[in-house]
Design an enzyme around this catalytic site. Structure first.
Site, PDB file in Angstrom:
ATOM      1  N   GLU A 107       0.872  -1.199   0.085  1.00  0.00           N
ATOM      2  CA  GLU A 107      -0.251   0.166   0.133  1.00  0.00           C
ATOM      3  C   GLU A 107       1.373   1.105  -0.014  1.00  0.00           C
ATOM      4  O   GLU A 107       1.460   1.493   0.853  1.00  0.00           O
ATOM      5  CB  GLU A 107      -1.072  -0.532   1.763  1.00  0.00           C
ATOM      6  CG  GLU A 107      -1.977  -0.505   1.203  1.00  0.00           C
ATOM      7  CD  GLU A 107      -2.533  -0.268   2.865  1.00  0.00           C
ATOM      8  OE1 GLU A 107      -3.227  -1.549   2.942  1.00  0.00           O
ATOM      9  OE2 GLU A 107      -3.025   0.368   3.464  1.00  0.00           O
TER      10      GLU A 107
ATOM     11  N   ASP B 187      -4.374   9.492  11.172  1.00  0.00           N
ATOM     12  CA  ASP B 187      -3.083   9.416  11.263  1.00  0.00           C
ATOM     13  C   ASP B 187      -2.143   9.697  12.699  1.00  0.00           C
ATOM     14  O   ASP B 187      -2.596  10.465  12.811  1.00  0.00           O
ATOM     15  CB  ASP B 187      -2.683   9.558  10.168  1.00  0.00           C
ATOM     16  CG  ASP B 187      -2.427   8.904   8.711  1.00  0.00           C
ATOM     17  OD1 ASP B 187      -2.578   7.661   9.200  1.00  0.00           O
ATOM     18  OD2 ASP B 187      -2.852   8.925   7.389  1.00  0.00           O
TER      19      ASP B 187
END
Lengths: 259, 398
Positions: free
Chosen positions: A46, A57
């Site tokens: 990814e 995040d």
């Protein structure tokens, strides 16, 4: 056949998907890290598209994004780096990122470019499901790209069914209510959630991400899913040493059967 | 809050025209969905309305006066009224929304409240209502803003809130918003996030606009008393995210004869790279959960805005305003730091009111829109200047 499907056909269990941020730690590391992951034994890759405001995040991935942007990473740059991707890398590659840079690039142009360089799927965590269905699903299909959706311990059963219908390739199971890299290890509460999803008979394969960092957490996750995803821990690794050898040692360590 | 239906307001899918929606990661979905499902029902219940009205009246000090500014009117050649949101408890309109949202948080059984703040006004307004209700309060504030707005940091602490510095990115409002969203992701069940403006994923822009709509609801009857008619010719308000403007426009959206003037901060000038004038410099994009107009690079990275006013220093505007801009319903005007500061001093000298630097932008725009002598103009004076004393002192030209 989409390489993601092929990967799950070739290998029935313990698939390791590794996330890293494009253009980090150095601008030109993107392709080399992909090559090293492929050679080192990662089953899927990814590549993260850096964004200025990555709300889902934690600090590790955010800092890597900030650094990558400061290095000069852009989508144009990324696609030029990945121009020869398929000469070097066999495993499936997905792009993961926030929707705004993709929209600015042009959604269809983005998908066309992905198909051209050999990207297999997208993970766009802040793209709403109804927008996907109404505006973007047909575009992804036109270019043979799979769209992977996330579920969390808080996702309702009804919504999980819907996500299972819409997802292609696999479902990204977020292991806990958290941002990336926030929690270490796996609790009994999480095991209950993994167990529930395992017995839900979903159409899609499942990979568990968030909080996976080493052989122990990877192996634990693999008891309840088809594999797992490592992100923040890998970012920390390449920040120290992004050599192919170091990456290979790490991947082999994570994947080795628990003694 | 009386119910308004308008093509300029949110549709059933959470959009203002093509702007809005809920662009959020799955980790935030349950929190936002819980709110979406329940906010209208809770806000519509008689018990909630009674509590809200009571607190607005006795705690906030509403209705705020609609004051005819005689000397300002002479200066600009029109009949100018100031809607005195600066007289609200805590010094700005922000508290209208936090009072509403704290009642909502209570109704949802939440144990803790988080909020982001730029200048600290929304943080103070949130800390205030948390103290009032005995609910734990965590305020995220950019590290740089904490240094710029020290008195407000201390006010929040006195009120019992914990102030957490946002140390990522540019260390200002947008990063404080990112940190608050992250906190919410990590604490999905017991926490309510009080967003301070008409930004964020649906239902926030609609919910905050409804709480602020009390401003134009009052203007209507106050103007009727003073002028014999409910509708002015112009309503001026500054727009950062746009909550005070949304409140001041709300009941006039479908009265097309009322000119809605949205005043953005042009900082040092729109061509200097130091501006926060989103409609002049932005393009359609997605930030903090909604599709809106956004200052960004060609590559879709969000640009750090600049304004002397911390409350207008935001790279986007709410989808409510993006739609007013896109549809042509709103007239958007840019005002520079210098123009705003001059207007702040002017209002102080003419009317004995030192405005917040944000609100000074709205005053300055009076000179940028063609006004007739017979025109009735309402300027929403969103906040008072106490918090900006240091900015005025640094400015020095008075």
């Amino acid at each position: 056949m989409n390489r993601i499907d092929q990967a799950f056909l070739d290998k029935k269990e313990r698939l390791l998907n590794v996330y890293y941020t494009a253009g980090f730690p150095n601008l030109e590391d993107t392709l080399d890290i992909a090559k090293a992951l492929d050679a080192g034994g990662a089953d899927l890759i990814e590549i993260g598209l850096p964004f200025s405001d990555p709300v889902a995040d934690g600090p590790t991935i955010q800092e890597s994004s900030t650094k990558a942007l400061a290095n000069g990473m852009t989508l144009n740059k990324l696609f030029s780096q990945l121009q020869d991707l398929r000469e070097h890398v066999e495993v499936p590659v997905l792009l993961m990122g926030y929707i705004n840079p993709v929209l600015q690039y042009g959604f269809e142009k983005f998908c066309a470019k992905c198909a051209e360089v050999g990207i297999d799927g997208l993970i766009l965590p802040d793209l709403p499901m109804y927008e996907y269905e109404e505006l973007y699903k047909d575009v992804l299909e036109k270019y043979g790209l799979y769209n992977v959706f996330l579920i969390t311990p808080q996702t309702s059963d009804e919504r999980i069914q819907k996500i299972d219908e819409l997802s292609k390739g696999f479902i990204y199971m977020v292991s806990s209510a958290s941002t990336t890299g926030a929690k270490k290890g796996i609790s009994s509460e999480q095991i209950n959630y993994f167990q529930k999803i395992k017995s839900a008979n979903l159409r899609n394969k499942r990979l568990i991400g968030f909080g996976i960092s080493d052989n122990e957490s990877f192996s634990k996750a693999c008891e309840y899913a088809d594999g797992a995803i490592i992100g923040s821990a890998f970012i920390k690794l390449v920040e120290q040493d992004s050599s192919a050898e170091n990456i290979k040692n790490y991947i082999q360590g994570v994947k080795s059967p628990l003694s | 809050m009386s119910e308004v239906k308008s093509k300029y307001l949110v549709d059933e899918r959470g959009y203002f025209g093509k702007f809005g929606g809920a662009y959020i990661p799955e980790m935030l979905y349950p929190n936002v969905e819980e709110l979406r499902r329940s906010y209208l029902e809770i806000m519509g219940s008689p018990a909630f309305k009674a509590d809200f009205d009571h607190l607005l009246k006795d705690f906030v000090g509403r209705p705020t006066p609609l004051y005819f500014a005689g000397r300002l009117s002479e200066t600009f050649g029109a009949n100018i009224y100031l809607k005195r949101e600066d007289l609200c408890h805590t010094g700005a309109h922000k508290v209208n929304n936090t009072v509403g949202q704290i009642l909502l948080a209570q109704a949802l059984g939440k144990k803790r409240v988080i909020a982001e703040t730029g200048a600290g006004q929304h943080g103070v307004a949130t800390a205030t209502v948390c103290a009032l209700m005995g609910i734990d309060c965590i305020i995220y504030m950019g590290e740089i803003d904490m240094a710029r707005q020290k008195p407000n940091v201390e006010r929040m602490k006195i009120l019992g809130a914990e102030v957490r510095p946002a140390t990522s990115g540019s260390k200002t409002l947008k990063d404080a918003t990112n940190e608050a969203m992250r906190h919410w992701i990590n604490n999905p069940q017991d926490t309510h996030y009080i967003i301070g403006s008409v930004v964020g994923p649906h239902p926030y822009p609609d919910m905050v606009a409804r709480f602020q709509s009390v401003i134009s609801e009052e203007i209507k009857w106050q103007l009727k008393e003073k002028e014999g008619k409910e509708n002015p010719d112009h309503v001026f308000a500054c727009v950062g995210g746009g909550s005070n403007a949304a409140g001041a426009y709300y009941h006039y959206l479908d009265a097309e004869e009322v000119n809605l003037v949205a005043v953005e901060a042009s900082g040092l000038g729109n061509n200097t790279g130091k501006s926060a004038a989103t409609t002049a410099l932005g393009r359609e994009g997605v930030l903090h959960g909604s599709r809106t107009l956004l200052m960004q690079t060609d590559d879709g990275q969000v640009v750090e805005p600049y304004s002397i006013s911390a409350g207008l220093d935001y790279p986007g505007i709410g989808p409510f305003h993006a739609h007013l801009f896109d549809s042509g319903r709103g007239q958007f005007v840019g005002v520079t730091d210098e123009e705003a500061m001059n207007a702040g001093v002017l209002l102080s000298r003419l009317e004995g009111i030192i405005p917040a630097v944000e609100s000074a932008h709205a005053i300055s725009a009076l000179g940028k829109v063609k006004l007739k002598e017979t025109d009735i103009v309402v300027v929403n004076l969103s906040g008072r200047g106490d918090k900006d004393l240091e900015t005025y002192i640094k400015w020095g030209k008075y």
